[in-house]
Design a protein around this motif. Structure first.
Motif, PDB file in Angstrom:
ATOM      1  N   VAL A  87       0.878  -1.167   0.000  1.00 41.01           N
ATOM      2  CA  VAL A  87       0.000   0.000   0.000  1.00 41.01           C
ATOM      3  C   VAL A  87       0.912   1.212   0.000  1.00 41.01           C
ATOM      4  N   PRO A  88       0.885   2.020  -1.076  1.00 44.59           N
ATOM      5  CA  PRO A  88       1.790   3.165  -1.174  1.00 44.59           C
ATOM      6  C   PRO A  88       1.554   4.192  -0.070  1.00 44.59           C
ATOM      7  N   ALA A  89       2.627   4.813   0.376  1.00 43.50           N
ATOM      8  CA  ALA A  89       2.560   5.799   1.462  1.00 43.50           C
ATOM      9  C   ALA A  89       1.549   6.906   1.169  1.00 43.50           C
ATOM     10  N   ALA A  90       1.473   7.358  -0.081  1.00 39.86           N
ATOM     11  CA  ALA A  90       0.529   8.427  -0.422  1.00 39.86           C
ATOM     12  C   ALA A  90      -0.913   7.990  -0.153  1.00 39.86           C
ATOM     13  N   VAL A  91      -1.216   6.731  -0.398  1.00 45.90           N
ATOM     14  CA  VAL A  91      -2.559   6.208  -0.138  1.00 45.90           C
ATOM     15  C   VAL A  91      -2.801   6.113   1.371  1.00 45.90           C
ATOM     16  N   VAL A  92      -1.821   5.649   2.094  1.00 44.66           N
ATOM     17  CA  VAL A  92      -1.952   5.532   3.552  1.00 44.66           C
ATOM     18  C   VAL A  92      -2.214   6.907   4.170  1.00 44.66           C
ATOM     19  N   SER A  93      -1.456   7.925   3.740  1.00 42.53           N
ATOM     20  CA  SER A  93      -1.650   9.280   4.267  1.00 42.53           C
ATOM     21  C   SER A  93      -3.037   9.807   3.952  1.00 42.53           C
ATOM     22  N   ARG A  94      -3.493   9.573   2.731  1.00 42.72           N
ATOM     23  CA  ARG A  94      -4.826  10.051   2.331  1.00 42.72           C
ATOM     24  C   ARG A  94      -5.920   9.374   3.141  1.00 42.72           C
ATOM     25  N   VAL A  95      -5.804   8.077   3.319  1.00 44.94           N
ATOM     26  CA  VAL A  95      -6.798   7.333   4.094  1.00 44.94           C
ATOM     27  C   VAL A  95      -6.781   7.790   5.559  1.00 44.94           C
ATOM     28  N   ALA A  96      -5.601   8.069   6.107  1.00 46.62           N
ATOM     29  CA  ALA A  96      -5.504   8.536   7.497  1.00 46.62           C
ATOM     30  C   ALA A  96      -6.195   9.877   7.679  1.00 46.62           C
ATOM     31  N   ALA A  97      -6.121  10.749   6.675  1.00 42.80           N
ATOM     32  CA  ALA A  97      -6.729  12.078   6.779  1.00 42.80           C
ATOM     33  C   ALA A  97      -8.228  12.055   6.492  1.00 42.80           C
ATOM     34  N   TRP A  98      -8.694  11.111   5.704  1.00 36.85           N
ATOM     35  CA  TRP A  98     -10.084  11.098   5.258  1.00 36.85           C
ATOM     36  C   TRP A  98     -11.104  11.162   6.398  1.00 36.85           C
ATOM     37  N   PRO A  99     -11.005  10.350   7.444  1.00 39.35           N
ATOM     38  CA  PRO A  99     -12.042  10.393   8.482  1.00 39.35           C
ATOM     39  C   PRO A  99     -12.054  11.701   9.278  1.00 39.35           C
ATOM     40  N   LEU A 100     -11.031  12.518   9.125  1.00 36.53           N
ATOM     41  CA  LEU A 100     -10.968  13.779   9.848  1.00 36.53           C
ATOM     42  C   LEU A 100     -11.579  14.936   9.064  1.00 36.53           C
ATOM     43  N   SER A 101     -11.938  14.681   7.800  1.00 38.31           N
ATOM     44  CA  SER A 101     -12.518  15.758   6.990  1.00 38.31           C
ATOM     45  C   SER A 101     -13.987  15.928   7.328  1.00 38.31           C
ATOM     46  N   ARG A 102     -14.455  17.132   7.100  1.00 39.48           N
ATOM     47  CA  ARG A 102     -15.872  17.415   7.390  1.00 39.48           C
ATOM     48  C   ARG A 102     -16.570  17.852   6.141  1.00 39.48           C
TER      49      ARG A 102
END
Length: 131
Positions: free
Chosen positions: A116-131
């Protein structure tokens, strides 16, 4: 940009266990960027993923009148996410600059998943914090 704007800059330094990559006072543990304490920058050391847990971070922010945070650093899915979640719960406006937090690739698990590429991991980590 925060320095240029005169904003409070808080550097959070991870104190890992003995023998760990982030063991205090060992090569690689030092902060990458210099701290300018003369301009209102502070260093908060932590032993948990969440920079609010058992630290003075909330007190420093409250005393300084801070209500909005840009959370940056490593690792997106661990320290960055844990700190941002607590900040949201405490009522702070939180921004995760897409190019200011990062992580590593998640290695492949043979027969289960590919890398799983780092860019995908970072995006997924940020996703639940968006409103």
């Amino acid at each position: 940009r925060a320095r240029e704007a005169g904003a409070l800059v808080v550097h959070v330094q991870n104190d890992g266990p003995a023998g760990g990559d982030d063991e205090p006072h060992t090569p690689g543990w030092e902060l990458h960027h210099p701290v300018d304490t003369g301009r209102g920058e502070v260093v908060i050391r932590k032993t948990h993923d969440d920079a609010f847990q058992e630290t003075s971070l909330e007190s420093v922010l409250t005393t300084s009148g801070v209500r909005s945070l840009a959370v940056c650093g490593l690792m997106s899915e661990m320290c960055v996410q844990a700190t941002a979640r607590t900040a949201v719960e405490l009522g702070y406006r939180v921004v995760l600059p897409y190019d200011a937090h990062a992580t590593y690739d998640i290695p492949a698990e043979p027969g289960i998943s590919a890398v799983v590429p780092a860019a995908v991991v970072s995006r997924v980590a940020a996703w639940p914090l968006s409103r």
